[in-house]
Design a protein around this motif. Structure first.
Motif, PDB file in Angstrom:
ATOM      1  N   UNK A   1       1.954  11.992   4.113  1.00 33.26           N
ATOM      2  CA  UNK A   1       2.494  13.276   3.684  1.00 33.26           C
ATOM      3  C   UNK A   1       2.430  13.521   2.185  1.00 33.26           C
ATOM      4  N   UNK A   2       2.466  12.461   1.389  1.00 26.15           N
ATOM      5  CA  UNK A   2       2.595  12.629  -0.051  1.00 26.15           C
ATOM      6  C   UNK A   2       1.274  12.650  -0.793  1.00 26.15           C
ATOM      7  N   UNK A   3       1.364  12.981  -2.068  1.00 19.67           N
ATOM      8  CA  UNK A   3       0.196  12.960  -2.942  1.00 19.67           C
ATOM      9  C   UNK A   3       0.143  11.640  -3.707  1.00 19.67           C
ATOM     10  N   UNK A   4      -1.033  11.309  -4.210  1.00 17.49           N
ATOM     11  CA  UNK A   4      -1.180  10.140  -5.064  1.00 17.49           C
ATOM     12  C   UNK A   4      -1.442   8.836  -4.340  1.00 17.49           C
ATOM     13  N   UNK A   5      -1.691   8.898  -3.046  1.00 23.67           N
ATOM     14  CA  UNK A   5      -1.913   7.663  -2.293  1.00 23.67           C
ATOM     15  C   UNK A   5      -3.382   7.462  -1.904  1.00 23.67           C
ATOM     16  N   UNK A   6      -4.210   8.441  -2.135  1.00 23.04           N
ATOM     17  CA  UNK A   6      -5.610   8.336  -1.715  1.00 23.04           C
ATOM     18  C   UNK A   6      -6.300   7.188  -2.437  1.00 23.04           C
ATOM     19  N   UNK A   7      -7.004   6.376  -1.663  1.00 19.24           N
ATOM     20  CA  UNK A   7      -7.737   5.248  -2.224  1.00 19.24           C
ATOM     21  C   UNK A   7      -6.888   4.022  -2.507  1.00 19.24           C
ATOM     22  N   UNK A   8      -5.642   4.019  -2.051  1.00 18.90           N
ATOM     23  CA  UNK A   8      -4.744   2.888  -2.301  1.00 18.90           C
ATOM     24  C   UNK A   8      -4.681   1.972  -1.092  1.00 18.90           C
ATOM     25  N   UNK A   9      -4.500   0.682  -1.362  1.00 24.92           N
ATOM     26  CA  UNK A   9      -4.244  -0.311  -0.319  1.00 24.92           C
ATOM     27  C   UNK A   9      -2.915  -0.969  -0.661  1.00 24.92           C
ATOM     28  N   UNK A  10      -1.900  -0.727   0.169  1.00 26.09           N
ATOM     29  CA  UNK A  10      -0.547  -1.177  -0.123  1.00 26.09           C
ATOM     30  C   UNK A  10      -0.205  -2.433   0.675  1.00 26.09           C
ATOM     31  N   UNK A  11      -0.008  -3.543  -0.017  1.00 25.91           N
ATOM     32  CA  UNK A  11       0.546  -4.730   0.630  1.00 25.91           C
ATOM     33  C   UNK A  11       2.046  -4.523   0.789  1.00 25.91           C
ATOM     34  N   UNK A  12       2.561  -4.824   1.978  1.00 27.79           N
ATOM     35  CA  UNK A  12       3.972  -4.566   2.276  1.00 27.79           C
ATOM     36  C   UNK A  12       4.576  -5.835   2.872  1.00 27.79           C
ATOM     37  N   UNK A  13       5.490  -6.435   2.140  1.00 22.44           N
ATOM     38  CA  UNK A  13       6.162  -7.654   2.572  1.00 22.44           C
ATOM     39  C   UNK A  13       7.668  -7.456   2.547  1.00 22.44           C
ATOM     40  N   UNK A  14       8.373  -8.468   3.016  1.00 27.33           N
ATOM     41  CA  UNK A  14       9.824  -8.434   2.919  1.00 27.33           C
ATOM     42  C   UNK A  14      10.272  -8.857   1.536  1.00 27.33           C
TER      43      UNK A  14
END
Length: 288
Positions: free
Chosen positions: A173-186
């Motif tokens: 939904x948001x802007x500014x995320x194109x081309x990003x790879x987000x690692x998500x951990x605890x």
């Protein structure tokens, strides 16, 4: 704007649906069993299977943004169809193993297919799911208040499925995320013993941790069936990430503490990542 959520009945997908609905979006949920699906009011349910992409044309009609569950074998065809349907943005449920260079066969081909499409893309790369503990430990905790594993003191940073979904919704939904790879951990480095203790605190019962050999644990998981049986060889070190045979007794225990803090959902959402204790309370009924 219509957002199509594939894998909508999954542990993360159903939360992506919920997050989009809360934001007031028009949501279409793809499932192989539409007659059995249960989603919030207003969600359009579409039947379809990512392993049979040529049957997805109707589900993709009018879709602008797509949350893509990873199926490597058909990813290129699914993405081609998304392009033809007019999709503008794809958010991929991927894996932190891609970042570490371990995953070249499962999630990486999906990422590559999406990147080659020319569409806006974002990859969400979670580490170990906290949710795995329901499928691995649930039966023995419910029946005996015990966890059996070969490595009680191995530590990891498992992630709450809600944090993964929150990152995916933000990227959709948001802007500014194109081309990003987000690692998500605890947010915490926890041993398996610590995790069992947290589940015990959530249900108000003491949980024993019984150390067993990898072969004994494998036998337990195979008898359990389901997720535990399907993933026993990888989780217990009998095969590596690519599926090649490995020796569980020769596997080195990773020292994650040496790498410092791992990225969490907070970098994307601005909210503190959920702890394992929170997750255990959220899932207390799964262990009672």
């Amino acid at each position: 704007m219509t957002v199509l959520v594939t894998g909508a009945n999954g542990g993360v997908g159903r939360l992506v649906v919920d997050g989009l609905v809360r934001d007031g979006q028009r949501v279409r949920a793809l499932t192989r069993t539409p007659g059995k699906a249960s989603f919030p009011d207003g969600v359009e349910v579409a039947g379809g299977d990512l392993t049979e992409p040529d049957g997805l044309a109707e589900a993709l009609r009018g879709v602008e943004r797509l949350y893509l569950f990873p199926v490597a074998a058909t990813a290129r065809r699914v993405v081609e169809m998304a392009v033809d349907a007019g999709v503008k943005r794809i958010v991929v449920l991927s894996s932190g193993a891609v970042t570490g260079g371990l995953d070249t066969d499962f999630h990486l081909p999906v990422e590559q297919a999406v990147e080659a499409s020319g569409l806006e893309w974002t990859h969400v790369r979670p580490g170990e799911f906290m949710l795995n503990k329901v499928w691995l430990w649930g039966p023995s905790i419910r029946a005996e208040r015990v966890v059996r594993d070969p490595n009680p003191d191995v530590a990891w940073c498992p992630v709450h499925e809600r944090d993964i979904a929150d990152v995916a919704v933000a990227a959709l939904l948001g802007d500014g995320h194109a081309g990003a790879a987000y690692d998500v951990n605890g947010p915490e480095l926890l041993t398996l013993r610590d995790q069992a203790t947290a589940i015990g605190a959530a249900i108000g019962k003491e949980i024993r941790f019984e150390r067993v050999t990898p072969h004994e644990a494998r036998e337990i998981y195979m008898k359990q069936g389901g997720f535990a049986a399907a993933n026993a060889d990888f989780l217990l070190g009998f095969e590596d990430y690519s599926g090649a045979e490995a020796d569980p007794d020769a596997a080195a225990e990773p020292n994650l503490a040496a790498y410092g803090p791992f990225p969490t959902a907070e970098a994307v959402t601005g909210r503190p990542a959920r702890t394992f204790a929170e997750w255990a309370r959220d899932h207390a009924t799964d262990f009672r």
